[in-house]
Design an enzyme around this catalytic site. Sequence first.
Site, PDB file in Angstrom:
ATOM      1  N   GLY A 178       0.832  -1.209   0.000  1.00  0.00           N
ATOM      2  CA  GLY A 178       0.000   0.000   0.000  1.00  0.00           C
ATOM      3  C   GLY A 178       0.859   1.249   0.000  1.00  0.00           C
ATOM      4  O   GLY A 178       0.549   2.237   0.665  1.00  0.00           O
TER       5      GLY A 178
ATOM      6  N   TYR B 252     -15.227  -3.260   9.280  1.00  0.00           N
ATOM      7  CA  TYR B 252     -13.873  -2.671   9.255  1.00  0.00           C
ATOM      8  C   TYR B 252     -13.217  -2.849  10.630  1.00  0.00           C
ATOM      9  O   TYR B 252     -12.052  -3.269  10.724  1.00  0.00           O
ATOM     10  CB  TYR B 252     -13.927  -1.185   8.875  1.00  0.00           C
ATOM     11  CG  TYR B 252     -12.555  -0.544   8.956  1.00  0.00           C
ATOM     12  CD1 TYR B 252     -11.578  -0.855   8.008  1.00  0.00           C
ATOM     13  CD2 TYR B 252     -12.220   0.319   9.998  1.00  0.00           C
ATOM     14  CE1 TYR B 252     -10.296  -0.304   8.090  1.00  0.00           C
ATOM     15  CE2 TYR B 252     -10.942   0.880  10.088  1.00  0.00           C
ATOM     16  CZ  TYR B 252      -9.988   0.568   9.135  1.00  0.00           C
ATOM     17  OH  TYR B 252      -8.722   1.104   9.219  1.00  0.00           O
TER      18      TYR B 252
ATOM     19  N   GLU C  72      -6.330   9.030   1.619  1.00  0.00           N
ATOM     20  CA  GLU C  72      -7.425   8.704   0.701  1.00  0.00           C
ATOM     21  C   GLU C  72      -8.448   7.773   1.352  1.00  0.00           C
ATOM     22  O   GLU C  72      -9.427   7.363   0.728  1.00  0.00           O
ATOM     23  CB  GLU C  72      -6.856   8.049  -0.571  1.00  0.00           C
ATOM     24  CG  GLU C  72      -5.975   8.997  -1.362  1.00  0.00           C
ATOM     25  CD  GLU C  72      -5.352   8.366  -2.608  1.00  0.00           C
ATOM     26  OE1 GLU C  72      -5.684   7.211  -2.937  1.00  0.00           O
ATOM     27  OE2 GLU C  72      -4.532   9.037  -3.247  1.00  0.00           O
TER      28      GLU C  72
HETATM   29  P1  NDP Z   1      -5.111   5.146   1.587  1.00  0.00           P
HETATM   30  O1  NDP Z   1      -6.394   4.825   0.915  1.00  0.00           O
HETATM   31  O2  NDP Z   1      -4.575   6.526   1.467  1.00  0.00           O
HETATM   32  O3  NDP Z   1      -3.997   4.123   1.118  1.00  0.00           O
HETATM   33  C1  NDP Z   1      -4.262   2.740   1.068  1.00  0.00           C
HETATM   34  C2  NDP Z   1      -3.134   2.026   0.352  1.00  0.00           C
HETATM   35  O4  NDP Z   1      -3.437   0.626   0.330  1.00  0.00           O
HETATM   36  C3  NDP Z   1      -3.002   2.484  -1.077  1.00  0.00           C
HETATM   37  O5  NDP Z   1      -1.638   2.562  -1.395  1.00  0.00           O
HETATM   38  C4  NDP Z   1      -3.644   1.354  -1.881  1.00  0.00           C
HETATM   39  O6  NDP Z   1      -3.000   1.245  -3.145  1.00  0.00           O
HETATM   40  C5  NDP Z   1      -3.311   0.157  -0.997  1.00  0.00           C
HETATM   41  N1  NDP Z   1      -4.196  -0.981  -1.236  1.00  0.00           N
HETATM   42  C6  NDP Z   1      -5.533  -1.055  -1.049  1.00  0.00           C
HETATM   43  N2  NDP Z   1      -5.995  -2.252  -1.443  1.00  0.00           N
HETATM   44  C7  NDP Z   1      -4.917  -2.954  -1.892  1.00  0.00           C
HETATM   45  C8  NDP Z   1      -4.730  -4.246  -2.442  1.00  0.00           C
HETATM   46  N3  NDP Z   1      -5.773  -5.082  -2.619  1.00  0.00           N
HETATM   47  N4  NDP Z   1      -3.489  -4.643  -2.787  1.00  0.00           N
HETATM   48  C9  NDP Z   1      -2.438  -3.803  -2.634  1.00  0.00           C
HETATM   49  N5  NDP Z   1      -2.539  -2.572  -2.114  1.00  0.00           N
HETATM   50  C10 NDP Z   1      -3.764  -2.152  -1.756  1.00  0.00           C
HETATM   51  O7  NDP Z   1      -5.340   4.762   3.128  1.00  0.00           O
HETATM   52  P2  NDP Z   1      -4.395   4.908   4.410  1.00  0.00           P
HETATM   53  O8  NDP Z   1      -3.030   5.261   4.019  1.00  0.00           O
HETATM   54  O9  NDP Z   1      -5.104   5.761   5.378  1.00  0.00           O
HETATM   55  O10 NDP Z   1      -4.457   3.422   4.969  1.00  0.00           O
HETATM   56  C11 NDP Z   1      -3.307   2.599   5.121  1.00  0.00           C
HETATM   57  C12 NDP Z   1      -3.526   1.629   6.259  1.00  0.00           C
HETATM   58  O11 NDP Z   1      -3.709   2.356   7.474  1.00  0.00           O
HETATM   59  C13 NDP Z   1      -4.781   0.747   6.125  1.00  0.00           C
HETATM   60  O12 NDP Z   1      -4.468  -0.545   6.586  1.00  0.00           O
HETATM   61  C14 NDP Z   1      -5.783   1.434   7.049  1.00  0.00           C
HETATM   62  O13 NDP Z   1      -6.742   0.527   7.512  1.00  0.00           O
HETATM   63  C15 NDP Z   1      -4.861   1.897   8.146  1.00  0.00           C
HETATM   64  N6  NDP Z   1      -5.364   2.983   8.979  1.00  0.00           N
HETATM   65  C16 NDP Z   1      -5.806   4.155   8.414  1.00  0.00           C
HETATM   66  C17 NDP Z   1      -6.289   5.170   9.226  1.00  0.00           C
HETATM   67  C18 NDP Z   1      -6.858   6.434   8.672  1.00  0.00           C
HETATM   68  O14 NDP Z   1      -7.588   7.145   9.409  1.00  0.00           O
HETATM   69  N7  NDP Z   1      -6.550   6.821   7.442  1.00  0.00           N
HETATM   70  C19 NDP Z   1      -6.288   5.018  10.686  1.00  0.00           C
HETATM   71  C20 NDP Z   1      -5.845   3.741  11.163  1.00  0.00           C
HETATM   72  C21 NDP Z   1      -5.376   2.785  10.332  1.00  0.00           C
HETATM   73  P3  NDP Z   1      -3.664   0.830  -4.538  1.00  0.00           P
HETATM   74  O15 NDP Z   1      -5.066   1.358  -4.530  1.00  0.00           O
HETATM   75  O16 NDP Z   1      -2.757   1.484  -5.534  1.00  0.00           O
HETATM   76  O17 NDP Z   1      -3.583  -0.658  -4.567  1.00  0.00           O
HETATM   77  C1  8X3 Z   2      -9.165   4.244  10.483  1.00  0.00           C
HETATM   78  C2  8X3 Z   2      -9.611   5.141  11.590  1.00  0.00           C
HETATM   79  O1  8X3 Z   2     -11.643   5.769  12.956  1.00  0.00           O
HETATM   80  O2  8X3 Z   2     -11.712   6.238  10.596  1.00  0.00           O
HETATM   81  O3  8X3 Z   2      -8.756   3.020  10.973  1.00  0.00           O
HETATM   82  O4  8X3 Z   2     -11.910   3.978  11.378  1.00  0.00           O
HETATM   83  S1  8X3 Z   2     -11.308   5.255  11.629  1.00  0.00           S
END
Ligand code: NDP
Ligand code: 8X3
Length: 266
Positions: free
Chosen positions: A12, A156, A192
């Site tokens: 990711g 989720y 995103e």
């Molecule tokens: P984004 O949507 O900004 O980024 C998600 C990344 O995951 C992208 O690079 C996307 O790339 C990749 N991804 C999604 N599905 C796949 C797949 N099937 N195979 C390979 N890559 C994949 O989200 P975040 O950066 O916020 O999220 C990253 C992590 O952090 C996640 O695990 C999320 O649950 C976790 N998280 C996020 C929080 C938030 O508030 N944003 C808080 C807590 C945890 P592409 O689409 O190019 O494949």
């Molecule tokens: C992502 C944070 O609170 O939007 O894990 O689910 S929340």
Amino acid sequence: MKLTGKIILITGASAGIGEATALGFAAEGARLLLAARREDRLAAVAEACRAQGAEAVHTLALDVRSHAAVTAAVAALPAEWQGIDVLVNNAGLSRGLEKLYTGSVSDWEEMIDTNVKGLLYVTRAVVPGMVERGRGHVVNLGSTAGELTYPNGAVYCATKAAEKALNDGLRQDLLGTPVRVTSVNPGMVETEFSRVRFHGDEQRAAKVYEGLQPLTGADVADAIVWAVTRPAHVNVAHVLLTPVAQANSLLFHRETGSGQTGGGGR
Ligand code: NDP
Ligand code: 8X3
């Protein structure tokens, strides 16, 4: 621990926390293996990482939901990229915000396949090599959502509760090896994430962060790089970080009003 020459695989890495983490490790002079589905975005991140000081960068177009693709991609790495030192299991997403009993089954499957099964597939492909080489560190992205379930987000939250169980289980199963395991659990991070959750609805996504200052991807990347750069005998098990205006996955303080409960605004 110094990171010069260390090989770091980030899933990711094309956006958000993964992209920021790639840049954070690039600044430490690491060698970066960047994986995601969107190749154009990966190429841009790779370029930025080189400019930031990465020793080398290799990209992998990979959908972590495919066990066959994950296994093949790791097996086919060029010899100089095989010795992965750090795996950041970051690829993940949320889809939808709906009551469990009326939710979309395809949204559920996408979350479970990515956040739980994808994490397992990459871990299964990479960690045996770490054990053989006698060095390694796995960092898993958890969430405040895995600690406390919020309304309309049960699936989720369940995937992140699974991450917590898998993180703890992996650490137990690796006892007796030098391989370290860390869960980094952020609250709201403006990436995103919410656009993906609401299937591209920008307005709905923006509302999630209204009236508070969310974390940035770089804030989370700092925590990841910190955990990885502790001395080799130190295992950081969990890092929980939230915006100051967030107490847990249910309770926020927004400047437009007083504390909100019940996940309002997501
Ligand atoms: P984004 O949507 O900004 O980024 C998600 C990344 O995951 C992208 O690079 C996307 O790339 C990749 N991804 C999604 N599905 C796949 C797949 N099937 N195979 C390979 N890559 C994949 O989200 P975040 O950066 O916020 O999220 C990253 C992590 O952090 C996640 O695990 C999320 O649950 C976790 N998280 C996020 C929080 C938030 O508030 N944003 C808080 C807590 C945890 P592409 O689409 O190019 O494949
Ligand atoms: C992502 C944070 O609170 O939007 O894990 O689910 S929340």
